[in-house]
Write an enzyme that holds these catalytic residues in place. Sequence first.
Site, mmCIF file in Angstrom:
data_model
loop_
_atom_site.group_PDB
_atom_site.id
_atom_site.type_symbol
_atom_site.label_atom_id
_atom_site.label_comp_id
_atom_site.label_asym_id
_atom_site.label_seq_id
_atom_site.Cartn_x
_atom_site.Cartn_y
_atom_site.Cartn_z
ATOM 1 N N HIS A 69 0.818 -1.217 0.000
ATOM 2 C CA HIS A 69 0.000 0.000 0.000
ATOM 3 C C HIS A 69 0.853 1.270 0.000
ATOM 4 O O HIS A 69 1.929 1.322 0.605
ATOM 5 C CB HIS A 69 -1.057 -0.014 1.097
ATOM 6 C CG HIS A 69 -0.573 0.043 2.515
ATOM 7 N ND1 HIS A 69 -0.399 1.226 3.182
ATOM 8 C CD2 HIS A 69 -0.277 -0.934 3.399
ATOM 9 C CE1 HIS A 69 -0.017 0.971 4.426
ATOM 10 N NE2 HIS A 69 0.075 -0.332 4.587
ATOM 11 N N ASP A 183 5.567 2.052 7.026
ATOM 12 C CA ASP A 183 4.344 1.276 6.783
ATOM 13 C C ASP A 183 3.522 2.060 5.756
ATOM 14 O O ASP A 183 2.866 3.013 6.124
ATOM 15 C CB ASP A 183 3.576 1.083 8.095
ATOM 16 C CG ASP A 183 2.223 0.421 7.900
ATOM 17 O OD1 ASP A 183 1.966 -0.112 6.817
ATOM 18 O OD2 ASP A 183 1.413 0.461 8.856
ATOM 19 N N GLU A 215 -5.239 1.566 2.044
ATOM 20 C CA GLU A 215 -5.207 0.363 2.903
ATOM 21 C C GLU A 215 -5.591 0.710 4.331
ATOM 22 O O GLU A 215 -6.346 -0.001 4.987
ATOM 23 C CB GLU A 215 -3.798 -0.257 2.891
ATOM 24 C CG GLU A 215 -3.708 -1.608 3.612
ATOM 25 C CD GLU A 215 -3.412 -1.546 5.103
ATOM 26 O OE1 GLU A 215 -3.602 -2.557 5.791
ATOM 27 O OE2 GLU A 215 -3.000 -0.475 5.606
ATOM 28 N N GLU A 216 -5.068 1.843 4.803
ATOM 29 C CA GLU A 216 -5.213 2.190 6.223
ATOM 30 C C GLU A 216 -6.645 2.537 6.628
ATOM 31 O O GLU A 216 -6.948 2.645 7.806
ATOM 32 C CB GLU A 216 -4.286 3.369 6.584
ATOM 33 C CG GLU A 216 -2.788 3.075 6.410
ATOM 34 C CD GLU A 216 -2.226 2.136 7.470
ATOM 35 O OE1 GLU A 216 -2.984 1.675 8.333
ATOM 36 O OE2 GLU A 216 -1.013 1.856 7.409
HETATM 37 CO CO CO Z 1 0.534 -1.283 6.500
#
Ligand code: CO
Length: 355
Positions: A69, A183, A215-216
Site C-alpha cells: 500500500h 508502513d 489500505e489504512e
Molecule cells: Co501497512
Amino acid sequence: MNIESIKELQQNLSSLLGVSGYEEEVRNFILDEIEKKELADKSWIDPLGNVLAIKEGATGQDRILLDAHIDEIGFMISHIDKKGFLRFVPIGGWDNRILLGQSVILKSGDGQIFHGIIGSKPPHLTTVEERKKVVDILNMYIDIGMSSEEEVLKKQINIGTIGTLFSPFAEFPNGMVRGKAFDDRSGCNVLLHTMMLLKEKEHTDTVLFNFAAQEEVGGYGAITGSYSLKPTMAIAIENTTAADVPGIKDSEIPVYIGKGPAITVADKSIISNPNVNRRLIKNAELENIPYQFKKPRYGMTDAGKIQASRRGVPSTVVSVPCRYIHSPTSLLKLKDILETVRLVLAFIRNLANVK
Ligand code: CO
C-alpha cells in the site's frame, strides 16, 4: 540491488506525503520509476488511485499478485477557529498517547508544506486527575503560527486539508534507518526492487503489481486492484510491528528486527493459504534466505481483501519487521528489506518447484 539502493529508495519513498485518499505524490513517483526504468510491460493508474502494473511471464501459467500500500496514516483538518488554531480528525489508527507535542506537516491546497505543533491545555493549567488521562484527540489542536481564520484560509488551508507527523529520515547504527511512513513504503521499496531484478531474469509466471491506495482506511485499493489484475495467487508485502523491546514477553512479540522477512500464518484479516506459504518456505530454504513466522493474529492487511476477491485468491503476507509503526518514527533494518526482496524473487522463480 544492494543496501545502498535499498536505502536511497527508502529515503525517497518515506519523504513523500500520501495520506489515505491523497496519495498522488507517491503514485506519481512510483509510476515515473516504472516508466523511466521500463520495469513493466504495462502500467497504469486505476480510478481509485492504485498504480497497477503487469510483467508477463514466459507461460503465464500462474498470475502472482504482489500488493503494497502507498497510503500512510495522517490527519484531516476538521475546523478552523477564529484565532487560527486547527482542529483535526485522525485518518487511520494513531496511538493517541504519542500525539501531544509532536511536529506535524500540512499540505495546503496549492501544494505548500506548512509546519505545525499538536497542542492541548498546558500541564500547568490541568488538574492532577486530568494529567492521569490520555488526552482525547478532540481536545487537541494544531498550531501553525497563524493568528486568524482569514490568514489560514488565505494560505489555502481549509476543512479537508491533510497532514501527518513530521519525521525526517535518519541513519542509525547497525544498518538501521528511521523515518515516517515505513508502513508501507517498505513494501513499495520491495516491489520496485523486485521489478528491477525481474527485468534481468526470465520468469514463467506472470507477475502483477498493485501499489495500493487506501489500505489504512479499509483496504479499498486492494479490492479494486485485485479485480482488475485477476491474480491466481497473491502476497501482500507489508511492514509489521516488531515489538522486540523492553517490557514485552517473548510469547507476545510478533516479529523481531534483523531476523529477515516475516511470513504470516494468520492475522486479524486472513488465515494465510498454506500452499502459498509452503512455496515461500521451501524456496527460502533452498536459497538460504532467512525468514521468521509472524505470531498470529496481530494486525490487518490487504491480503484479507485480496483472498476474497473474484472467485477467491490463495494469499498470504510477507512483512518487513519494523519498530514503532503507526508512530511518528519507525525504525527498521535495511537488510530485512533486502532479504524480503530475495524471498519474493525466490517465490516467483520457484526453483523448489512447489505446486
Ligand atoms: Co501497512
